[in-house]
Design a protein around this motif. Structure first.
Motif, PDB file in Angstrom:
ATOM      1  N   ALA A   8       0.970  -0.754  -0.088  1.00 50.33           N
ATOM      2  CA  ALA A   8      -0.348   0.004  -0.339  1.00 50.33           C
ATOM      3  C   ALA A   8       1.053   1.606  -0.174  1.00 50.33           C
ATOM      4  O   ALA A   8       0.634   2.652  -0.909  1.00 50.33           O
ATOM      5  N   ARG A  12       0.998   4.119  -3.009  1.00 45.65           N
ATOM      6  CA  ARG A  12       0.948   5.917  -2.449  1.00 45.65           C
ATOM      7  C   ARG A  12       2.137   6.278  -3.117  1.00 45.65           C
ATOM      8  O   ARG A  12       2.183   7.131  -3.663  1.00 45.65           O
ATOM      9  N   PRO A  39      -4.215   1.701  -4.343  1.00 48.97           N
ATOM     10  CA  PRO A  39      -3.558   3.488  -3.468  1.00 48.97           C
ATOM     11  C   PRO A  39      -3.557   4.268  -4.998  1.00 48.97           C
ATOM     12  O   PRO A  39      -3.730   5.393  -4.627  1.00 48.97           O
TER      13      PRO A  39
END
Length: 208
Positions: A8, A12, A39
């Motif tokens: 994750a 990002r 993300p």
């Protein structure tokens, strides 16, 4: 070189390099790529879908990939490796058929009866959690290219330098945050690199 906390966080960070994309279709390679792509899709404000791929293993040593196949595409083989093993694509026809059946099963699990999004004339971002040999990514990119997109970007948090460079011929752009010279495996560049289940993939797809 700094590690990613998890997929994750890698996603990002990768998303910040993809902000110039114009209304793209984001396609993740399950399972690990979905956790990176979720993300990205949220940051770009676009839907997320999967592009299912399967490795084609050497029959005597299945973990050794001699090729790969992606939904909607033809098998892509590492012909140099096949020659070294004294084999041809025809030699692994049974393995290809087996992987096609598993690929179809996963497509049904992840997407049901819904087809892939229309890719013709669209900008497409293909996402995975890392590149080792790049076999499955190459098969995915060729399957996407056959659908006539306007532009294709391959986006990964980390990849072996030689693999990243070789895949630049398969996409309009390859975005890789890390290309370490001492690359041995994708998982070594993450603090947490848990195996994902089909249920995890479905959960991630439902969050976007």
């Amino acid at each position: 070189m700094e590690l990613f906390a998890d997929r994750a966080e890698a996603g990002r960070r990768l998303a910040e390099r993809l902000l110039d994309a114009h209304d793209p279709v984001v396609l993740a390679l399950p399972r690990g790529g979905v956790a990176v792509a979720a993300p990205i899709a949220r940051r770009l404000g676009v839907p997320l879908d999967v592009l299912v791929t399967r490795k084609i293993g050497y029959p005597q040593q299945p973990e050794l990939g001699v090729g790969a196949v992606a939904e909607g595409g033809e098998p892509v083989f590492d012909r140099t490796l096949l020659r070294r093993l004294g084999m041809t694509p025809e030699s692994v026809a049974d393995v290809v058929e087996q992987e096609r059946r598993e690929l179809a099963r996963r497509v049904r699990v992840y997407r049901g009866d819904r087809p892939l999004p229309a890719l013709a004339g669209r900008e497409v971002i293909v996402v995975d959690d890392g590149l080792a040999t790049g076999g499955t990514a190459r098969a995915a990119l060729r399957a996407v290219a056959a659908a006539g997109p306007a532009r294709v970007t391959l986006a990964v948090p980390v990849g072996a330098l030689g693999t990243v460079e070789s895949l630049r011929h398969e996409a309009d752009e390859v975005v890789a945050l890390l290309t370490p010279v001492d690359f041995r495996a994708v998982g070594q560049w993450y603090v947490h690199f848990e195996q994902l289940s089909d249920a995890d993939v479905l959960d991630l797809l439902g969050q976007v």
